[in-house]
Structures are given as C-alpha cells and as structure tokens.
Design a protein around this motif. Sequence first.
Motif, PDB file in Angstrom:
ATOM      1  N   LYS A  87       0.821  -1.213   0.000  1.00 28.19           N
ATOM      2  CA  LYS A  87       0.000   0.000   0.000  1.00 28.19           C
ATOM      3  C   LYS A  87       0.857   1.266   0.000  1.00 28.19           C
ATOM      4  CE  LYS A  87      -3.808  -2.168   2.458  1.00 28.19           C
ATOM      5  NZ  LYS A  87      -4.756  -2.075   3.569  1.00 28.19           N
ATOM      6  N   ASP A  88       2.183   1.103  -0.063  1.00 26.80           N
ATOM      7  CA  ASP A  88       3.137   2.219  -0.031  1.00 26.80           C
ATOM      8  C   ASP A  88       3.044   3.052   1.241  1.00 26.80           C
ATOM      9  OD1 ASP A  88       4.263   1.619  -2.554  1.00 26.80           O
ATOM     10  OD2 ASP A  88       2.578   2.613  -3.547  1.00 26.80           O
ATOM     11  N   LEU A  89       2.652   2.410   2.349  1.00 28.67           N
ATOM     12  CA  LEU A  89       2.528   3.121   3.614  1.00 28.67           C
ATOM     13  C   LEU A  89       3.804   3.055   4.448  1.00 28.67           C
ATOM     14  CD1 LEU A  89      -1.103   2.006   4.509  1.00 28.67           C
ATOM     15  CD2 LEU A  89      -0.357   4.200   3.530  1.00 28.67           C
ATOM     16  N   ILE A  90       4.704   2.153   4.062  1.00 25.42           N
ATOM     17  CA  ILE A  90       5.990   2.018   4.752  1.00 25.42           C
ATOM     18  C   ILE A  90       7.101   1.813   3.728  1.00 25.42           C
ATOM     19  CG2 ILE A  90       4.980   1.034   6.848  1.00 25.42           C
ATOM     20  CD1 ILE A  90       6.081  -1.715   5.846  1.00 25.42           C
ATOM     21  N   ILE A  91       8.321   1.919   4.208  1.00 28.76           N
ATOM     22  CA  ILE A  91       9.511   1.646   3.391  1.00 28.76           C
ATOM     23  C   ILE A  91      10.318   0.588   4.147  1.00 28.76           C
ATOM     24  CG2 ILE A  91      11.640   2.616   2.447  1.00 28.76           C
ATOM     25  CD1 ILE A  91      10.110   5.381   2.535  1.00 28.76           C
ATOM     26  N   ARG A  92      10.753  -0.435   3.426  1.00 27.85           N
ATOM     27  CA  ARG A  92      11.552  -1.502   4.036  1.00 27.85           C
ATOM     28  C   ARG A  92      12.888  -1.564   3.315  1.00 27.85           C
ATOM     29  NH1 ARG A  92       8.837  -7.217   3.971  1.00 27.85           N
ATOM     30  NH2 ARG A  92       8.988  -6.809   1.756  1.00 27.85           N
ATOM     31  N   LYS A  93      13.959  -1.543   4.097  1.00 32.56           N
ATOM     32  CA  LYS A  93      15.312  -1.602   3.546  1.00 32.56           C
ATOM     33  C   LYS A  93      16.113  -2.646   4.313  1.00 32.56           C
ATOM     34  CE  LYS A  93      15.447   3.317   2.424  1.00 32.56           C
ATOM     35  NZ  LYS A  93      16.092   4.593   2.714  1.00 32.56           N
ATOM     36  N   LYS A  94      17.189  -3.125   3.689  1.00 38.25           N
ATOM     37  CA  LYS A  94      18.093  -4.031   4.391  1.00 38.25           C
ATOM     38  C   LYS A  94      18.875  -3.252   5.427  1.00 38.25           C
ATOM     39  CE  LYS A  94      18.669  -7.509   0.874  1.00 38.25           C
ATOM     40  NZ  LYS A  94      19.552  -8.260   0.008  1.00 38.25           N
ATOM     41  N   ASN A  95      19.093  -3.886   6.561  1.00 35.26           N
ATOM     42  CA  ASN A  95      19.892  -3.300   7.616  1.00 35.26           C
ATOM     43  C   ASN A  95      21.362  -3.345   7.189  1.00 35.26           C
ATOM     44  OD1 ASN A  95      21.651  -3.534  10.103  1.00 35.26           O
ATOM     45  ND2 ASN A  95      19.692  -3.007  11.051  1.00 35.26           N
ATOM     46  N   LYS A  96      22.054  -2.232   7.319  1.00 34.99           N
ATOM     47  CA  LYS A  96      23.453  -2.157   6.878  1.00 34.99           C
ATOM     48  C   LYS A  96      24.385  -3.029   7.711  1.00 34.99           C
ATOM     49  CE  LYS A  96      22.844   2.446   4.990  1.00 34.99           C
ATOM     50  NZ  LYS A  96      23.027   3.865   5.214  1.00 34.99           N
ATOM     51  N   LEU A  97      24.055  -3.226   8.979  1.00 37.34           N
ATOM     52  CA  LEU A  97      24.922  -4.013   9.861  1.00 37.34           C
ATOM     53  C   LEU A  97      24.587  -5.504   9.849  1.00 37.34           C
ATOM     54  CD1 LEU A  97      25.020  -1.576  12.916  1.00 37.34           C
ATOM     55  CD2 LEU A  97      26.698  -1.817  11.066  1.00 37.34           C
TER      56      LEU A  97
END
Length: 155
Positions: A87-97
């Motif tokens: 729904k484009d209500l959040i953004i999910r990214k990989k954790n850098k650590l």
Amino acid sequence: MKIEEEIKSRFTDDYQKLTVNLYLTHSRLAEPFQKLLSTFDITPTQYNILRILRGQKQNPVSIGIIKSRMIERNSDVSRVIDRLLKKDLIIRKKNKLDKRQKDIIISETGLVLLEKIMAVQGDTDRYFENLTLSEVQLMNDLLDKIRKSIPSTNE
C-alpha cells in the motif's frame, strides 16, 4: 446498563464478571474505530504498526521492535508489514549491519494517512465523559495493576 442485563447472563463470581466485562467493554470501544479504519482500507493492526513507526520519527526499526510494542501481539507481523509495503505506507530496507534484518520506516503516504484518520476519528474521550478525572486515573492505575499480574508472552 449493567452487564448482566446486556448479555442476559449471570456470573459465578465478581472476578468472572470483571473478565467478561473487560472483554465486552473492549469490544464496544473497538467496533466504531474498526468501522472507521475500514473506510481507509486499513486494519487496527496496520494502524497500530503505522503509529509505532510514526513515533520513531523516521528512525528505522526492526520487525522485532515493532512486535514488542504492539497492542495486540500478532505473530504474523511480517505479513502485515508486507501488506503495508504494497500500500506504499511504509519503506523496508536491508539493515546495513545485519543483512538478515530489515529496517522499517513509515512513508510520507503513511504519515498522510494517519493525519487523515486523526482528522475524522472524533473525540473518543466522549466515551468516558461520565467519569471524573480521579475515576479515569484510578481506572488507568487498576488496568496497569491487572496487566502486571499477567505473564508476558512476548519472548
């Protein structure tokens, strides 16, 4: 109306009555809010997650942190996160650590949706207008005391 009259039932003792009374009151409080959220095509669990993320002030959090802060602890938070993502209500990214972890933040669309909901939510305090401030404070203290005695399932 007394609970016995509303549900046409008797109780074995006051403790059983309290348990049923809490469930019934929760249900009556939740119904109008669930109906409101459905007009925005969102569930109470999704709303809870969006509020948790908004409270992070754009600092990314893991699914584990979200799960630990939820009102209704849902073991399927990952699936709810997937729906919010669609729904484009959040953004999910990989954790850098830690590449196994995902960082979650609320999107601008999610923030706008929360503002829209708040604008039409109305004043839920009106449900408690027949209580004095000291009664409200006592109720909060008593509910906190009850929760303290409930074993945690958040492990």
